[in-house]
Design a protein around this motif. Structure first.
Motif, PDB file in Angstrom:
ATOM      1  N   GLU A  96      11.787   0.469   6.621  1.00 28.15           N
ATOM      2  CA  GLU A  96      12.408   0.100   5.348  1.00 28.15           C
ATOM      3  C   GLU A  96      11.669  -1.051   4.706  1.00 28.15           C
ATOM      4  O   GLU A  96      12.222  -2.110   4.419  1.00 28.15           O
ATOM      5  CB  GLU A  96      13.891  -0.258   5.571  1.00 28.15           C
ATOM      6  CG  GLU A  96      14.693   0.922   6.052  1.00 28.15           C
ATOM      7  CD  GLU A  96      15.986   0.525   6.753  1.00 28.15           C
ATOM      8  OE1 GLU A  96      16.405  -0.632   6.582  1.00 28.15           O
ATOM      9  OE2 GLU A  96      16.550   1.360   7.459  1.00 28.15           O
ATOM     10  N   LEU A  97      10.397  -0.817   4.519  1.00 27.33           N
ATOM     11  CA  LEU A  97       9.534  -1.862   3.989  1.00 27.33           C
ATOM     12  C   LEU A  97       9.634  -1.830   2.471  1.00 27.33           C
ATOM     13  O   LEU A  97       9.040  -0.992   1.823  1.00 27.33           O
ATOM     14  CB  LEU A  97       8.099  -1.571   4.441  1.00 27.33           C
ATOM     15  CG  LEU A  97       7.150  -2.732   4.548  1.00 27.33           C
ATOM     16  CD1 LEU A  97       7.693  -3.792   5.490  1.00 27.33           C
ATOM     17  CD2 LEU A  97       5.806  -2.247   5.066  1.00 27.33           C
ATOM     18  N   ALA A  98      10.414  -2.750   1.921  1.00 30.09           N
ATOM     19  CA  ALA A  98      10.624  -2.701   0.482  1.00 30.09           C
ATOM     20  C   ALA A  98       9.589  -3.527  -0.271  1.00 30.09           C
ATOM     21  O   ALA A  98       9.191  -3.196  -1.396  1.00 30.09           O
ATOM     22  CB  ALA A  98      12.023  -3.205   0.152  1.00 30.09           C
ATOM     23  N   GLU A  99       9.133  -4.562   0.379  1.00 32.67           N
ATOM     24  CA  GLU A  99       8.366  -5.574  -0.373  1.00 32.67           C
ATOM     25  C   GLU A  99       6.884  -5.243  -0.566  1.00 32.67           C
ATOM     26  O   GLU A  99       6.115  -6.116  -0.927  1.00 32.67           O
ATOM     27  CB  GLU A  99       8.430  -6.947   0.331  1.00 32.67           C
ATOM     28  CG  GLU A  99       9.763  -7.426   0.800  1.00 32.67           C
ATOM     29  CD  GLU A  99      10.133  -6.930   2.182  1.00 32.67           C
ATOM     30  OE1 GLU A  99      10.213  -7.768   3.085  1.00 32.67           O
ATOM     31  OE2 GLU A  99      10.350  -5.720   2.373  1.00 32.67           O
ATOM     32  N   VAL A 100       6.504  -4.017  -0.254  1.00 35.23           N
ATOM     33  CA  VAL A 100       5.078  -3.724  -0.408  1.00 35.23           C
ATOM     34  C   VAL A 100       4.718  -3.728  -1.895  1.00 35.23           C
ATOM     35  O   VAL A 100       5.414  -3.143  -2.716  1.00 35.23           O
ATOM     36  CB  VAL A 100       4.732  -2.357   0.201  1.00 35.23           C
ATOM     37  CG1 VAL A 100       3.247  -2.114   0.133  1.00 35.23           C
ATOM     38  CG2 VAL A 100       5.222  -2.287   1.615  1.00 35.23           C
ATOM     39  N   GLY A 101       3.631  -4.407  -2.209  1.00 35.41           N
ATOM     40  CA  GLY A 101       3.244  -4.579  -3.611  1.00 35.41           C
ATOM     41  C   GLY A 101       2.966  -3.258  -4.313  1.00 35.41           C
ATOM     42  O   GLY A 101       2.686  -2.239  -3.692  1.00 35.41           O
ATOM     43  N   SER A 102       3.039  -3.284  -5.615  1.00 36.67           N
ATOM     44  CA  SER A 102       2.823  -2.050  -6.358  1.00 36.67           C
ATOM     45  C   SER A 102       1.338  -1.855  -6.691  1.00 36.67           C
ATOM     46  O   SER A 102       0.920  -0.780  -7.083  1.00 36.67           O
ATOM     47  CB  SER A 102       3.641  -2.089  -7.649  1.00 36.67           C
ATOM     48  OG  SER A 102       3.334  -3.295  -8.327  1.00 36.67           O
ATOM     49  N   GLU A 103       0.588  -2.923  -6.537  1.00 37.28           N
ATOM     50  CA  GLU A 103      -0.861  -2.828  -6.731  1.00 37.28           C
ATOM     51  C   GLU A 103      -1.440  -1.779  -5.795  1.00 37.28           C
ATOM     52  O   GLU A 103      -1.092  -1.758  -4.617  1.00 37.28           O
ATOM     53  CB  GLU A 103      -1.496  -4.178  -6.352  1.00 37.28           C
ATOM     54  CG  GLU A 103      -1.463  -5.202  -7.460  1.00 37.28           C
ATOM     55  CD  GLU A 103      -2.438  -4.849  -8.570  1.00 37.28           C
ATOM     56  OE1 GLU A 103      -3.649  -4.858  -8.291  1.00 37.28           O
ATOM     57  OE2 GLU A 103      -1.977  -4.529  -9.685  1.00 37.28           O
ATOM     58  N   PRO A 104      -2.310  -0.912  -6.285  1.00 35.39           N
ATOM     59  CA  PRO A 104      -2.912   0.045  -5.348  1.00 35.39           C
ATOM     60  C   PRO A 104      -3.788  -0.685  -4.329  1.00 35.39           C
ATOM     61  O   PRO A 104      -4.344  -1.740  -4.613  1.00 35.39           O
ATOM     62  CB  PRO A 104      -3.742   0.949  -6.244  1.00 35.39           C
ATOM     63  CG  PRO A 104      -3.890   0.226  -7.524  1.00 35.39           C
ATOM     64  CD  PRO A 104      -2.746  -0.711  -7.667  1.00 35.39           C
ATOM     65  N   ILE A 105      -3.840  -0.079  -3.155  1.00 35.08           N
ATOM     66  CA  ILE A 105      -4.671  -0.665  -2.104  1.00 35.08           C
ATOM     67  C   ILE A 105      -6.076  -0.111  -2.255  1.00 35.08           C
ATOM     68  O   ILE A 105      -6.261   1.091  -2.416  1.00 35.08           O
ATOM     69  CB  ILE A 105      -4.099  -0.305  -0.730  1.00 35.08           C
ATOM     70  CG1 ILE A 105      -2.699  -0.925  -0.598  1.00 35.08           C
ATOM     71  CG2 ILE A 105      -5.013  -0.759   0.387  1.00 35.08           C
ATOM     72  CD1 ILE A 105      -1.943  -0.461   0.622  1.00 35.08           C
ATOM     73  N   ARG A 106      -7.030  -1.016  -2.224  1.00 31.55           N
ATOM     74  CA  ARG A 106      -8.413  -0.580  -2.413  1.00 31.55           C
ATOM     75  C   ARG A 106      -9.095  -0.410  -1.062  1.00 31.55           C
ATOM     76  O   ARG A 106      -8.924  -1.229  -0.168  1.00 31.55           O
ATOM     77  CB  ARG A 106      -9.161  -1.609  -3.266  1.00 31.55           C
ATOM     78  CG  ARG A 106      -8.507  -1.811  -4.627  1.00 31.55           C
ATOM     79  CD  ARG A 106      -9.165  -2.951  -5.357  1.00 31.55           C
ATOM     80  NE  ARG A 106     -10.490  -2.606  -5.833  1.00 31.55           N
ATOM     81  CZ  ARG A 106     -10.734  -1.942  -6.956  1.00 31.55           C
ATOM     82  NH1 ARG A 106      -9.714  -1.539  -7.719  1.00 31.55           N
ATOM     83  NH2 ARG A 106     -11.951  -1.683  -7.339  1.00 31.55           N
ATOM     84  N   LEU A 107      -9.809   0.698  -0.945  1.00 34.98           N
ATOM     85  CA  LEU A 107     -10.539   0.935   0.296  1.00 34.98           C
ATOM     86  C   LEU A 107     -12.002   1.189  -0.031  1.00 34.98           C
ATOM     87  O   LEU A 107     -12.311   1.934  -0.956  1.00 34.98           O
ATOM     88  CB  LEU A 107     -10.031   2.185   1.010  1.00 34.98           C
ATOM     89  CG  LEU A 107      -8.641   2.127   1.618  1.00 34.98           C
ATOM     90  CD1 LEU A 107      -7.647   2.769   0.696  1.00 34.98           C
ATOM     91  CD2 LEU A 107      -8.661   2.809   2.971  1.00 34.98           C
ATOM     92  N   ALA A 108     -12.858   0.560   0.720  1.00 29.31           N
ATOM     93  CA  ALA A 108     -14.288   0.838   0.585  1.00 29.31           C
ATOM     94  C   ALA A 108     -14.723   1.605   1.817  1.00 29.31           C
ATOM     95  O   ALA A 108     -14.583   1.120   2.936  1.00 29.31           O
ATOM     96  CB  ALA A 108     -15.046  -0.469   0.475  1.00 29.31           C
ATOM     97  N   LEU A 109     -15.190   2.825   1.597  1.00 30.95           N
ATOM     98  CA  LEU A 109     -15.633   3.633   2.734  1.00 30.95           C
ATOM     99  C   LEU A 109     -17.147   3.708   2.725  1.00 30.95           C
ATOM    100  O   LEU A 109     -17.725   4.444   1.936  1.00 30.95           O
ATOM    101  CB  LEU A 109     -15.035   5.036   2.634  1.00 30.95           C
ATOM    102  CG  LEU A 109     -13.501   5.102   2.584  1.00 30.95           C
ATOM    103  CD1 LEU A 109     -13.016   6.543   2.460  1.00 30.95           C
ATOM    104  CD2 LEU A 109     -12.897   4.459   3.816  1.00 30.95           C
TER     105      LEU A 109
END
Ligand SMILES: Nc1ncnc2c1ncn2[C@@H]1O[C@H](COP(=O)(O)OP(=O)(O)OP(=O)(O)O)[C@@H](O)[C@H]1O
Ligand SMILES: [Mg+2]
Length: 963
Positions: free
Chosen positions: A51-64
Motif C-alpha cells: 500500500e505504497l501511496a507516497e510514490v511520486g508521480s514523476e516518471p522514473i527514468r532508466l538508462a539501459l
C-alpha cells in the motif's frame, strides 16, 4: 548526458510510470516495450502489496546501457560488468545485454520505490528489498508459495535450523547462503500476511540488519526471535501435503504387515485353495452338463457331485483358517500402529499439546485406526484372491471360447470408470467425515469434562447449539461420503450387469448356432462371474481403501509431528547442580504472536530459595516451563552450572527437579500410587513420610480405604487443597535437589500453608526451591524475589530490599496486604530494644527472623510458659489475655501490626505473664533467643549497642521509680 555518448545516438520509450533510454539499435531498444511492461507490473504489485501511496508521480527514468563501455557517461557509480543495476539520484542505470538482459532491473526498481516511498535505506535493509522483490515476483509470476515453503522445510530437515538473523544480515555478503532468497521472500510474505502492510512499513523503515530487534519492537512489539518463531510455525502449518494415493497406502501397509509374513504365507495357501476351487467349479459344471446330463452318465454325475462336495468342505475349512489368521494379523497390526502412535505421543513436546485437541487425537487413535486396519487386512485376503481368481479365470475364459472372452475383456475396463471419476472425491469426502467426527468427539469430551461449568453458567443451550451444529456438519459429511461411496458401488454394479448380459446374449446365439456347447456357456458365464464379481468387489475394496487413505493421512499427520524439544545429538546427563540456575537474555513466545518473556536474565544460586511474583499472566509459570525445558527459549539460554540445558538429556534434567505444577493432575488410581509416581521405586514407608511432610497423612488414613482409596478421574473425589497436597507429597517423594512450586499452596488454608512452608523451609536447607505465588506474605522469607511484569524482569532482591523501594513489588504488596510492606528490618526497629540499631545490624537481625502464621483464636503462647522468643506482628492482630484468680479471662490488650511482645524473653528466661492469641489470622515475625545469642556472640557491635540500650532503659526505670 546524451551529448557525451560518442558512438550512437540515444532514444527513449515511455510508459505510464517509466522513461526508458537506450542507445539506438541496442538490444534494449528492441525489448523496451516488454521491459517497460514488466517494470510496470513490478511497480503495480509492490504498490499494492505494501500500500505504497507516497510514490511520486514523476516518471522514473532508466538508462539501459548496452556494454560497460557504453556508460561512458563517465559517472563515478557504474553498474558492474556482470549486468547489475544501480539506483542513483532517483534514476536507474543498468546494463542491458543479451547475456543477462535486465538483470537487477527489478531489484533496482524495488529499491528505488522503497527509498522514495518509505525512505528505506538500501545499505541497512538489503534483505527486505530482496524479500519484497521475491514477494512481488511471486505474485506477478503466479508462483506456488507452497513450493517455496516446501523447499525451506526440506532445507531445514537437511541442514537443521535456519538462522534468520544471520541470513538477514547477509544481504550484502558474497556468496549468499543457499536459501537466502527463499528465506527473505518467505519471511516478508509472512510479515505482510500476519502484520499487515501498515505495520510492515514501519518495520521496513526501522529495519537495520545490524540491530535486528529494533524494527520488530518498533513495528509489532516483538523481537526478531519471536517473529522468526511465528514465521517458522507458518511454514509448518501449511505443510499438509497431498492426500496420499492408494499406492502409497499399500506401500505403508506393506511395512506394517511385514512382521506377520508367516501368517500371511498361510493365508496365501488358503487363498490359493479357494481360488483354485472357484476357477475349477465352472469346468465341473461344464462336465456335468455336457457329459453327465446330456449323455446320461450317472457315474460321472455322482462322482462329480461327491468330489465337489468334498472339495467344498476342504475349501471352507481352509478359508475359515484364513479368516482366523487374518483376524489375528488385523489385531496385531492395530496393536502395532496404536503402540507406535502412543509412543510418538509420549515424545511430543508440551508445545504440541497446548495446541492439539484431545478429541481429535482420540479419534486418530480410534476410528481412523479402524478404517486403516480393516482396509489393510481386507485388502490382503481379498486382494490376493482377486488377483489369483481374475488372472486364472481370464486365462480359462480364453481357453473356453476366445472370441467371447475377447469381447468380455474389451469391456472390462468399464468397471474402472466409476472409481476413476469418484475415487478422489470419495477419499476426500471420507477425510472430511473423519475430521468432522473428530470435531464432534472433541466437543463431547470437553463438554463432559466441563459439566460443572456448564451447569453453573447455565450453558446447556449454548452447548447444545454448538453440538447440534457440529453433529449437523458431521451428518452432512457422512451423507456426502456415503452417497459418493454408493455412486461408486452402483457404477460398478451397472457395468458388471451390462457386460454379463452382453456376453450371455452373444453366447446364447453361439449355442443356438451350434458353435458353443451349453455346458461351455454355463462354464463361461460362471468364469465371467469369477472375473467380474471380484472386479465388482474391487469397487467396495476401493471404497474401504479410500476411507483408509483418509484415515492414514490423519495418522501420518500425527506421526509427522516432530517433537520440538529433543535431546541434542551428544546430550549428556546433567549431574547434581552445584552452582546456579541461570537465565541469560531469555526471550520466549508460545506461538510467535505474543512475546511472553522478554530478555529475562537472572540467577538462582543453588541452595537458595527464590520466588517469582507478579500479576497474573506475567510469565511466572512460563519461566518454570523453561527451566523444565518444556519449551526452548526463542532467544537466550537457560543454563545450569554453565551448561545450556539444551545440551543435557531431558530425563536427567527433569530427574533433578521435583515439581508441583499450577494445575495438579492426579491419575485415577489409589492415593498411594499417585504419590509414588514421584519416585516409582519408593517404599510404602517413603510414600507415607512424604504424605506427612505434605500435611496430608492424617487425612489419607481417615479415608475409607486409606492409602488405597482411588481418587477418581483427575482426582475428582478429592478437594482442591487435598489434590494439591497429594501433588506436594509426590514432589517431596522425588527427593530432588531442585524444587519448583507453582502456586502449590494456593488452595490451602493459611494454617496448612504455614505448616507446609515450615516443612519446606527445613527441607529447603540443601535444596534449591523456586516458588511461584500470588501470596506475597509467603515469600517474605525467600532469599531472592524476582518480580515480573509483562514478561520482563522488573525488580529483584530480598523482601527487605524490595519493600524499601518504590516499585511494582511495593504496589502489589499494598494491594494485597493493605499497607506498605515494612521490611523485617523496619519492623524490628519498632521494638525499643532495637530502635537505635543501624541498618547493617538490623539487617543481620532480620536475617534470623522466622515468619509464623496463626489462625483465628490460635494461641501464640500460654501464660506461665517459659518464654524464649520475641514476636513482632507483621500482619493481623493478637489479643493479650490473663486468667484472674476466679478463673475468668480478662483481656489486657489488643496488639496490631507493628506492635511487638515478649521482648524480655530474648534476654532472660522468664515465664510468660499472659496468654497471647491471634484475632483473625495473623502473621508474626519471631526471633528466638538461641539465634539471638549466637548473633550477639558473633557481632560485638550489636552486643555493645544493645548493652547501651539496656543500660539507658534501666537508668530511666530507676529514675522513674526514684531508686
Ligand atoms: N500454552 C500456551 N500457549 C500460548 N500462550 C500461553 C500458553 N501458556 C501461557 N500462555 C500465555 O503466556 C503468558 C504468560 O503465562 P504464564 O502462565 O507464564 O503466566 P503466569 O505469570 O504464570 O500467570 P498466573 O499467575 O495467572 O499463573 C500469558 O499471557 C498466557 O496467555
Ligand atoms: Mg502461572
Amino acid at each position: 548526458m546524451e551529448n557525451r555518448i560518442v558512438d550512437r545516438p540515444w532514444a527513449e520509450h515511455r510508459s505510464a510510470h517509466f522513461v526508458l533510454r537506450f542507445p539506438v539499435g541496442s538490444l534494449a531498444e528492441r525489448n523496451a516495450p516488454s521491459v517497460a511492461a514488466r517494470l510496470e507490473g513490478v511497480r503495480e504489485a509492490l504498490v499494492t502489496a505494501i500500500e505504497l501511496a507516497e510514490v511520486g508521480s514523476e516518471p522514473i527514468r532508466l538508462a539501459l546501457v548496452e556494454t560497460v563501455a557504453d556508460e561512458s557517461a563517465g559517472e563515478a557509480a557504474t553498474p558492474s560488468p556482470e549486468g547489475g543495476a544501480i539506483v542513483e539520484r532517483g534514476q536507474i542505470r543498468a546494463v542491458y545485454r543479451s547475456d543477462g538482459p535486465g538483470k537487477g532491473l527489478e531489484r533496482a526498481l524495488v529499491e528505488l520505490l522503497l527509498a522514495s516511498g518509505l525512505s528505506l535505506r538500501a545499505d541497512r535493509a538489503g534483505a527486505l528489498i530482496d524479500g519484497l522483490l521475491g514477494h512481488v515476483t511471486q505474485t506477478l509470476d503466479r508462483l506456488d508459495p507452497s513450493a517455496l515453503r516446501r523447499a525451506l522445510l526440506d532445507e531445514r530437515r537437511r541442514d537443521g535450523p535456519i538462522a534468520l538473523t544471520d541470513i538477514l544480515q547477509r544481504a550484502a555478503a558474497e556468496p549468499r547462503p543457499p536459501v537466502y532468497y527463499q528465506v527473505v521472500t518467505s519471511f516478508v510474505s509472512y510479515l505482510l500476511a500476519t502484520e499487515g502492510a501498515t505495520r510492515f512499513k514501519v518495520f521496513a523503515r526501522e529495519f537495520d540488519a545490524a540491530v535486528p530487534d529494533r524494527a520488530g519492537d518498533a513495528a509489532f512489539g516483538k523481537p526478531l526471535a519471536v517473529l522468526e518463531q511465528g514465521w517458522l510455525g507458518s511454514l509448518k502449518a501449511g505443510d499438509l501435503g497431498a492426500l496420499p494415493g492408494i499406492a502409497a497406502f499399500l506401500r505403508r501397509s506393506a511395512t506394517y504387515l511385514r512382521p506377520y509374513w508367516r501368517q500371511e504365507a498361510l493365508i496365501l495357501v488358503g487363498v490359493l485353495f479357494t481360488a483354485g476351487f472357484t476357477v475349477l467349479q465352472p469346468f465341473a459344471f461344464k462336465l456335468l452338463i455336457d457329459r453327465g446330463i446330456a449323455q446320461g452318465d450317472y457315474r460321472l454325475l455322482t462322482g462329480l457331485i461327491v468330489g465337489l462336495s468334498l472339495l467344498f468342505i476342504v475349501q471352507s475349512l481352509a478359508s475359515l483358517n484364513g479368516e482366523y489368521l487374518n483376524a489375528r494379523v488385523a489385531a496385531g497390526v492395530l496393536t502395532d500402529i496404536r503402540l507406535q502412535l502412543f509412543r510418538h505421543l509420549q515424545r511430543l513436546s508440551m508445545g504440541f499439546y497446548s495446541q492439539a485437541q484431545l478429541g481429535d487425537l482420540m479419534s486418530r487413535l480410534s476410528s481412523d485406526l479402524y478404517v486403516i486396519q480393516s482396509a489393510m487386512t481386507g485388502v490382503l485376503v481379498q486382494g490376493m484372491y482377486l488377483v489369483l481368481v481374475v488372472t486364472t479365470s481370464t486365462i480359462a475364459l480364453f481357453l473356453l471360447e476366445w472370441r467371447l472372452a475377447l469381447l468380455a475383456v474389451i469391456c472390462t475396463p468399464l468397471v474402472f470408470l466409476g472409481p476413476r471419476f469418484f475415487g478422489a472425491k470419495a477419499a476426500e469426502a471420507s477425510y472430511q467425515q473423519q475430521e468432522q467426527n473428530a470435531a464432534v468427539t472433541s466437543t463431547l469430551q470437553e463438554n463432559l469434562g466441563a459439566q460443572a461449568v456448564v451447569k453453573v453458567f447455565g450453558l446447556q443451550d449454548r452447548a447444545l447449539a454448538t453440538f447440534r451444529e457440529q453433529v449437523a456438519k458431521l451428518a452432512q459429511a457422512t451423507i456426502r461420503a456415503t452417497f459418493i461411496a454408493m455412486l461408486l458401488g452402483m457404477a460398478g454394479e451397472l457395468t458388471v450387469t451390462f457386460i454379463q448380459l452382453m456376453t450371455l446374449a452373444v453366447g446364447a446365439f453361439m449355442v443356438m448356432g451350434g458353435s458353443l456347447s451349453l455346458g461351455s456357456l454355463v462354464a463361461f458365464i460362471g468364469l465371467l462371474g469369477n472375473v467380474l464379481g471380484p472386479m465388482h468387489g474391487l469397487s467396495s475394496l476401493m471404497q474401504s481403501l479410500q476411507l483408509a487413505t483418509g484415515g492414514m493421512r490423519r495418522v501420518d499427520e500425527l506421526l509427522a509431528e516432530e517433537p520440538q524439544i529433543v535431546d541434542a545429538a551428544h546430550a549428556e546427563p546433567l549431574g547434581r547442580p552445584a552452582r546456579e540456575i541461570r537465565l541469560d537474555g531469555v526471550t520466549f513466545s508460545y506461538t510467535g504472536e505474543q512475546t511472553t518473556l522478554r530478555d529475562v536474565g537472572l540467577s538462582i544460586p543453588v541452595g537458595q530459595s527464590v520466588a517469582f511474583v507478579g500479576p497474573s499472566g506475567c510469565g511466572k509459570s512460563t519461566i518454570l516451563n523453561l527451566i523444565l525445558r518444556f519449551y526452548d527459549p526463542v532467544a537466550g539460554a537457560v543454563t545450569i552450572d554453565g551448561r545450556d540445558i539444551r545440551t543435557v538429556t531431558q530425563a536427567s534434567l527433569r530427574g533433578q527437579i521435583g515439581t508441583v505444577l499450577q494445575d495438579t493432575f492426579l491419575f485415577n488410581t489409589s492415593v498411594r500410587e499417585n504419590i509414588r509416581l514421584g519416585r516409582p521405586d519408593a517404599s510404602d514407608g517413603d510414600v507415607e513420610a512424604a504424605a506427612k511432610t505434605a500435611e496430608i497423612h492424617d487425612l489419607i488414613v481417615s479415608l475409607p480405604q486409606g492409602y488405597d482409596t482411588v481418587v477418581g478421574e483427575r482426582g475428582v473425589r478429592l478437594s482442591g487443597g487435598q489434590r494439591q497436597r497429594l501433588a506436594i507429597a509426590r514432589a517431596m517423594l522425588r527427593d530432588a535437589p531442585i524444587l519448583l512450586f507453582d502456586e502449590a499452596t494456593s488452595a490451602l488454608d493459611a494454617q496448612t500453608e504455614a505448616a507446609i512452608n515450615q516443612t519446606l523451609a527445613t527441607l529447603a536447607k540443601n535444596r534449591t526451591t523456586v516458588t511461584v505465588t500470588h501470596r506475597l506474605s509467603s515469600v517474605v522469607r525467600a532469599d531472592r524475589i524476582f518480580v515480573l511484569e509483562h514478561g520482563r524482569l522488573v525488580q529483584h532482591g530480598s523482601h527487605a530490599e524490595l519493600a524499601a523501594r518504590d516499585g511494582l513489588y511495593r504496589q502489589l504488596w499494598q494491594q494485597q496486604e493493605g499497607g506498605v510492606p515494612a521490611s523485617d528490618a523496619a519492623r524490628l526497629q519498632t521494638v525499643p530494644l532495637f530502635a537505635s540499631l543501624d541498618g547493617a545490624l538490623l539487617a543481620a537481625l532480620a536475617d534470623r527472623v522466622v515468619t509464623e502464621r496463626y489462625d483465628d483464636g490460635e494461641v501464640v503462647f500460654q501464660e506461665g510458659q517459659q518464654g524464649d522468643r520475641l514476636y513482632v506482628i507483621a500482619q493481623g492482630q493478637v489479643e493479650v489475655v490473663t486468667t484472674g484468680p476466679t478463673g475468668a479471662e480478662r483481656r489486657l490488650a489488643v496488639l496490631r501490626e507493628g506492635h511487638y511482645f515478649g521482648e524480655m524473653a530474648l534476654l532472660r528466661d522468664v515465664p510468660r505473664s499472659a496468654t497471647v492469641r491471634a484475632r483473625g489470622s495473623a502473621m508474626l515475625l519471631t526471633l528466638d533467643r538461641g539465634q539471638f545469642s549466637t548473633l550477639l556472640r558473633s557481632m560485638p557491635d550489636l552486643r555493645a549497642a544493645l548493652d547501651r540500650v539496656v543500660d539507658a532503659r534501666a537508668r530511666a526505670n530507676r529514675e522513674t521509680l526514684g531508686v
